[in-house]
Write a protein that holds these residues in place. Structure first.
Motif, mmCIF file in Angstrom:
data_model
loop_
_atom_site.group_PDB
_atom_site.id
_atom_site.type_symbol
_atom_site.label_atom_id
_atom_site.label_comp_id
_atom_site.label_asym_id
_atom_site.label_seq_id
_atom_site.Cartn_x
_atom_site.Cartn_y
_atom_site.Cartn_z
ATOM 1 N N UNK A 127 47.118 33.595 38.085
ATOM 2 C CA UNK A 127 47.638 33.641 36.533
ATOM 3 C C UNK A 127 47.688 35.011 36.047
ATOM 4 N N UNK A 128 46.541 35.654 36.236
ATOM 5 C CA UNK A 128 46.476 36.844 35.785
ATOM 6 C C UNK A 128 47.862 38.011 36.211
ATOM 7 N N UNK A 129 48.186 37.582 37.219
ATOM 8 C CA UNK A 129 49.500 38.463 37.616
ATOM 9 C C UNK A 129 50.685 37.810 36.965
ATOM 10 N N UNK A 130 50.705 36.609 36.614
ATOM 11 C CA UNK A 130 51.800 36.237 36.040
ATOM 12 C C UNK A 130 51.993 36.693 34.419
ATOM 13 N N UNK A 256 40.256 51.211 28.063
ATOM 14 C CA UNK A 256 40.776 49.970 28.615
ATOM 15 C C UNK A 256 41.941 50.460 29.486
ATOM 16 N N UNK A 257 42.370 49.711 30.765
ATOM 17 C CA UNK A 257 43.424 50.135 31.507
ATOM 18 C C UNK A 257 44.832 49.678 30.738
ATOM 19 N N UNK A 258 45.448 50.474 31.215
ATOM 20 C CA UNK A 258 47.210 49.794 30.698
ATOM 21 C C UNK A 258 47.382 48.534 31.560
ATOM 22 N N UNK A 259 48.247 47.766 31.029
ATOM 23 C CA UNK A 259 48.739 46.359 31.616
ATOM 24 C C UNK A 259 49.303 46.768 33.167
ATOM 25 N N UNK A 260 49.942 47.733 33.507
ATOM 26 C CA UNK A 260 50.572 47.822 34.904
ATOM 27 C C UNK A 260 49.253 48.387 35.851
ATOM 28 N N UNK A 263 47.718 45.024 36.490
ATOM 29 C CA UNK A 263 48.393 44.304 37.734
ATOM 30 C C UNK A 263 48.116 44.915 39.051
ATOM 31 N N UNK A 264 47.986 46.192 39.111
ATOM 32 C CA UNK A 264 47.906 46.888 40.310
ATOM 33 C C UNK A 264 46.621 46.456 40.826
ATOM 34 N N UNK A 265 45.404 46.274 40.002
ATOM 35 C CA UNK A 265 44.142 45.969 40.548
ATOM 36 C C UNK A 265 44.030 44.454 40.727
ATOM 37 N N UNK A 266 44.861 43.696 40.187
ATOM 38 C CA UNK A 266 44.642 42.182 40.424
ATOM 39 C C UNK A 266 45.341 42.131 41.645
ATOM 40 N N UNK A 267 46.589 42.877 41.968
ATOM 41 C CA UNK A 267 47.003 42.626 43.561
ATOM 42 C C UNK A 267 46.306 43.149 44.428
#
Length: 424
Positions: A127-130, A256-260, A263-267
Motif C-alpha cells: 500500500x505504501x508503494x502504491x 523528512x525524506x522526499x517521496x522518491x 519509495x526506495x526504502x519501502x522497496x
C-alpha cells in the motif's frame, strides 16, 4: 450535524438527477453526502455523485464550502492517474452543488482496519508503494499539488491491487515564496505540524501523512493514540521499518525524506522481507516416477500384440474367429500387465529394457520383436488348447461373449475420448 432542511434535501433511492438515477448513499461528511448513481445513458455504468448542501450555511461556512468545491473540481479535472477518480461533470441547483465522478466499488482502509484490526507488513509495504506513486505524480505537477489529508478514510482499496486516493477538498498548490498556508487545515494526528499555521505545506507534508497512515495500518492504532500511550505490549515494528517511520514523522519538514526516497526504502524493505521468507520446498524427484504414458503404453502393447498375432494368421491362412479372439485377449492381457507393472514400480517397462541412455532404432526394433513374440507364442498355445478341449458350440459361446466384451470396451474408450473433446 445536519440541520432539518439538510436532512430533507438528502436524495432517496430512485431519485432522478439529470441523467443519473440515485441508488444509495455511500458516505457523508463536510457539507454534504456522496451517492452511488446509475447513468441512464450508459447501461451498466455507475458513478459517484458528491452533493454539497448550501442550505442554512453561515457566511464563513459558505466561503469554505465554495473553496472546497472549486479546489477539488479544478484539480481533479486536470489530473489523469489510475489511482485518482475522474470527474465527468459538475452542475448545481438553488441550494446544492454536484460533482459527478468515478464510482469506486471498494472499501476504505479505515473500514478494512475495523474488520481486520491491522495489516501485515507485506500488505502495508504494498500500500505504501502504491501511495508513493500517486503522491509522486501529484508532486510532479507544475505547480506541485499538496494533498494534505492523507489518512485511511481517504484511501479506497478495490480488489487486491487497485488503490485510489479520494477527497481533494483541502488539497492545494505549492507556492514557492509563500510563508505559510492561508488557513490551518488537516486531520489531527495525520496532519504535519506546518499545517497548523507554522509554515507552508510542502511535498514533505504528505510524507508526514503517509508515515502516520502506514504506522496505523501496521499497528492498528491511530497516530494520536500512539503518541499519547505508545504501542501496546506485543506490538513490535521491524527496526528498518521503524527507522523509516521515525524519519517520515519528524516535526521538521527538512528532516523528512522526499517521496522518491521513501519509495526506495519501502522497496528495499520488501526485498528484505521476501529474501527472509523460507523458499518453497519442492518434493525431491523420485528415482522412479509414475510414467505419464502408462495408458499410451497399455494401448501400444495391445495393438502391437494384435499386429504380431495377425501377421502369421494372414500368412498361413489360419484366421478363424476363435484365433482372433485369443489374439485380442492375449494382447489385452499383455497391455494390462504392462499398465499394472508401471503403476506398481513407478517406471516404464521400456526403461527396464533400455541398455543404452539414448537407444537407436535398432534397439527399438529389437524391443518390438520381443514384445510381439510373447503374444504370438501365447496365442498359438492358447488357440491349440481351446480348439482341442472345447466343442464347437462352446467355442461359439466363448466367441460371442468375448466379442461382446471387446465391443463394450471399445464403446467405453470412444465415449471417454468424446467427453474429452467436448470438455475442451
Amino acid at each position: 450535524m445536519y440541520s432539518q432542511q439538510q436532512q430533507i434535501s438528502q436524495l432517496s433511492p430512485g431519485t432522478h438527477l439529470r441523467r443519473y438515477i440515485i441508488q444509495n448513499k455511500i458516505g457523508e461528511g463536510g457539507y454534504g453526502a456522496v451517492y452511488k448513481a446509475r447513468d441512464s445513458r450508459k447501461p451498466g455504468k455507475y458513478v459517484a455523485i458528491k452533493q454539497i448542501n448550501l442550505a442554512n450555511l453561515s457566511t464563513q461556512e459558505m466561503i469554505e464550502a465554495t473553496d472546497t468545491y472549486n479546489r477539488e473540481v479544478s484539480m481533479l479535472s486536470q489530473l489523469q492517474h489510475p489511482g485518482l477518480p475522474h470527474i465527468y461533470e459538475t452542475f448545481s441547483d438553488a441550494t446544492h452543488w454536484y460533482v459527478v465522478q468515478d464510482y469506486i466499488g471498494g472499501k476504505t482502509l479505515e473500514a478494512l482496519l475495523k474488520k481486520r484490526g491491522r495489516l501485515s507488513l507485506e500488505q502495508t509495504l504494498d500500500i505504501g508503494l502504491k501511495l508513493c506513486e500517486i503522491l509522486d505524480y501529484l508532486h510532479q505537477q507544475k505547480p506541485p499539488i499538496i494533498y494534505r489529508d492523507l489518512k485511511p478514510s481517504n484511501i479506497i482499496m478495490k480488489g487486491k491491487d487497485e488503490l485510489y486516493l479520494v477527497d481533494f477538498g483541502i488539497a492545494r498548490h505549492y507556492r514557492k515564496y509563500q510563508r505559510k498556508d492561508t488557513e490551518p487545515l488537516g486531520s489531527p494526528g495525520y496532519a504535519a505540524p506546518e499545517q497548523y499555521g507554522k509554515a507552508q505545506s510542502t511535498p514533505r507534508t504528505d510524507v508526514y501523512g503517509l508515515g502516520a497512515t502506514l504506522q496505523e495500518l501496521f499497528t492498528g492504532r491511530e497516530p494520536l493514540e500512539i503518541k499519547m500511550h505508545g504501542l501496546p505490549a506485543g506490538y513490535e515494528i521491524p527496526v528498518a521499518f521503524k527507522t523509516l517511520l521515525e524519519q517520515m514523522l519528524q516535526s521538521d519538514p527538512a528532516q523528512r525524506p522526499k517521496i522518491y526516497k521513501v519509495k526506495q526504502e519501502l522497496q528495499k524493505l520488501k526485498q528484505i522481507l521476501h529474501s527472509s521468507k523460507p523458499a518453497t520446498k519442492h518434493p525431491a524427484p523420485r528415482a522412479h516416477r509414475r510414467s505419464r504414458n502408462s495408458g499410451a503404453d497399455f494401448l501400444l502393447w495391445t495393438y502391437a500384440g494384435i499386429v504380431f498375432t495377425l501377421i502369421p494368421a494372414i500368412l498361413t491362412g489360419r484366421f478363424p474367429l476363435l484365433y482372433l479372439l485369443v489374439a485380442l485377449s492375449v494382447s489385452l492381457a499383455a497391455g494390462l500387465l504392462t499398465y499394472f507393472i508401471q503403476r506398481a514400480r513407478y517406471a516404464s517397462t521400456t526403461q527396464l529394457m533400455n541398455v543404452y541412455r539414448k537407444p537407436g532404432r535398432g534397439q527399438y526394433l529389437l524391443e518390438a520383436c520381443v514384445i510381439g513374440s510373447l503374444p504370438l507364442l501365447l496365442t498359438h498355445l492358447g488357440y491349440d488348447a481351446l480348439n482341442k478341449a472345447l466343442d464347437k458350440d462352446l467355442q461359439l459361446l466363448i466367441i460371442w461373449c468375448g466379442l461382446s466384451c471387446f465391443a463394450w470396451l471399445l464403446y467405453k474408450i470412444v465415449a471417454r475420448k468424446a467427453r474429452k473433446v467436448v470438455s475442451r
